[in-house]
Design an enzyme around this catalytic site. Structure first.
Site, PDB file in Angstrom:
ATOM      1  N   THR A  59      11.102  53.530 113.222  1.00 62.90           N
ATOM      2  CA  THR A  59      12.554  53.492 113.023  1.00 62.90           C
ATOM      3  C   THR A  59      13.245  54.665 113.727  1.00 62.90           C
ATOM      4  O   THR A  59      12.659  55.736 113.834  1.00 62.90           O
ATOM      5  CB  THR A  59      12.823  53.572 111.508  1.00 62.90           C
ATOM      6  OG1 THR A  59      12.311  52.388 110.923  1.00 62.90           O
ATOM      7  CG2 THR A  59      14.276  53.733 111.171  1.00 62.90           C
ATOM      8  N   VAL A  62      15.324  42.929 103.739  1.00 58.54           N
ATOM      9  CA  VAL A  62      16.181  44.017 104.211  1.00 58.54           C
ATOM     10  C   VAL A  62      15.649  45.316 103.629  1.00 58.54           C
ATOM     11  O   VAL A  62      15.370  45.390 102.426  1.00 58.54           O
ATOM     12  CB  VAL A  62      17.650  43.786 103.774  1.00 58.54           C
ATOM     13  CG1 VAL A  62      18.510  44.985 104.144  1.00 58.54           C
ATOM     14  CG2 VAL A  62      18.192  42.514 104.421  1.00 58.54           C
ATOM     15  N   GLY A  63      15.508  46.319 104.475  1.00 62.42           N
ATOM     16  CA  GLY A  63      14.992  47.613 104.009  1.00 62.42           C
ATOM     17  C   GLY A  63      16.101  48.582 103.669  1.00 62.42           C
ATOM     18  O   GLY A  63      17.235  48.187 103.366  1.00 62.42           O
ATOM     19  N   GLY A 109      10.859  51.385 103.138  1.00 61.30           N
ATOM     20  CA  GLY A 109      12.171  51.013 102.616  1.00 61.30           C
ATOM     21  C   GLY A 109      12.162  50.681 101.139  1.00 61.30           C
ATOM     22  O   GLY A 109      13.088  51.026 100.402  1.00 61.30           O
TER      23      GLY A 109
HETATM   24  N1  ASP Z   1      12.617  52.415 106.649  1.00 55.26           N
HETATM   25  C1  ASP Z   1      12.294  51.302 107.489  1.00 55.26           C
HETATM   26  C2  ASP Z   1      12.261  50.048 106.674  1.00 55.26           C
HETATM   27  O1  ASP Z   1      11.708  50.053 105.594  1.00 55.26           O
HETATM   28  C3  ASP Z   1      11.011  51.437 108.207  1.00 55.26           C
HETATM   29  C4  ASP Z   1      10.688  52.795 108.782  1.00 55.26           C
HETATM   30  O2  ASP Z   1      11.462  53.732 108.647  1.00 55.26           O
HETATM   31  O3  ASP Z   1       9.627  52.934 109.362  1.00 55.26           O
HETATM   32  O4  ASP Z   1      12.733  49.033 107.140  1.00 55.26           O
END
Ligand code: ASP
Length: 270
Positions: free
Chosen positions: A135, A164-165, A188
């Site tokens: 991300t 959805v995260g 997430g």
């Molecule tokens: N936070 C992001 C999600 O859960 C993934 C990540 O940060 O690697 O969609």
């Protein structure tokens, strides 16, 4: 660490980085910093965070935009959010198929009628790149003293369609006020239960230093859920910037008039 404004901090995700992955990420972080900082010298922090994140979406080196991981149906569905600290305006998109989700989020913010839109975009987004990063996010403080934050992601590999995260949710994946801007990365489903970006804002707004606020929220998440789950970058109105993570690495970088640094693993201070 205190930086002179304008200043931008970015990240390319917290996770299980290898040194091979980190070479590409370091190069692309450096390019993204140049793009974001250039925008910051002639525009607002809001425009700068969008510029840096859009560059990382286009690079294909991170789990965002062109590099997004696939869901369980083999499709790309992305989430992004952006927030302007001086007026608390927010724009976000979730489960979209668009070339630059962060720019779609900015459109939602500028339109102003809504905060979060889901499921937009018709472009066929099929990722064929070998992604090394994660991300992406950015926080910036401009010459006027305004803060902004943005985060963009393809989410988690093999996620259910429609999942959805945290990344498009203000207070979870990002947050910005007149005091502080934060962008988060990690699992997430855990970030959404704690809202760490909002917690950092609460601590900083109560007068606690940025660095210890970020460390305290990281410590809370580690004690609740264990190591290997989360990272954050933060920047306050005085130009103090800091990054924390409890994963093996977090791609991250900072740029101001007299400093430019990129790093992935523990030990390098940013
Ligand atoms: N936070 C992001 C999600 O859960 C993934 C990540 O940060 O690697 O969609």
């Amino acid at each position: 660490m205190k930086y002179t404004r304008p200043v931008i901090l970015i990240h390319g995700g917290a996770g299980d980085w290898t040194s091979r992955d980190s070479d590409t990420a370091l190069r692309e972080l450096s390019n993204a910093l140049d793009r974001g900082f250039e925008q910051l010298t002639k525009g607002s922090s809001l425009e700068a965070v969008v510029e840096a994140v859009a560059y990382m979406e286009d690079s294909g080196a991170f789990d965002a935009g062109r590099g997004s991981v696939l869901n369980a149906k083999g499709e790309v569905e992305m989430d992004a959010g952006v927030m302007s600290g001086k007026d608390l305006r927010v724009g976000a998109v979730a489960a979209v198929k668009a070339r630059n989700p962060v720019k779609e989020a900015l459109k939602v913010l500028r339109d102003g009628r809504h905060v979060l839109m889901v499921g937009g975009g018709r472009e066929e987004m099929i990722n064929q790149t070998e992604v090394s990063g994660d991300t992406v996010g950015a926080v910036a403080l401009d010459m006027e003293g305004s803060l902004a934050a943005a985060t963009s992601t393809g989410g988690i590999r093999g996620k259910l369609p429609g999942r959805v995260g945290d990344s498009p949710i203000p207070g979870a994946g990002y947050y910005a006020t007149t005091n502080v801007a934060v962008s988060s990365t990690g699992i997430g489903e855990l970030i959404l239960r704690v809202l760490p970006a909002k917690e950092v804002d609460m601590l900083v707004s109560m007068g606690f230093p940025l660095e210890s606020s970020l460390e305290a929220v990281l410590g809370k998440m580690t004690s609740l859920f264990g190591e290997g789950i989360v990272g954050m970058i933060g920047l306050d109105k005085q130009g103090n910037g800091h990054a924390v993570f409890n994963t093996k690495g977090m791609a991250r970088g900072v740029m101001s008039k007299d400093v430019k640094k990129v790093a992935v693993f523990q030990g390098d201070r940013i």
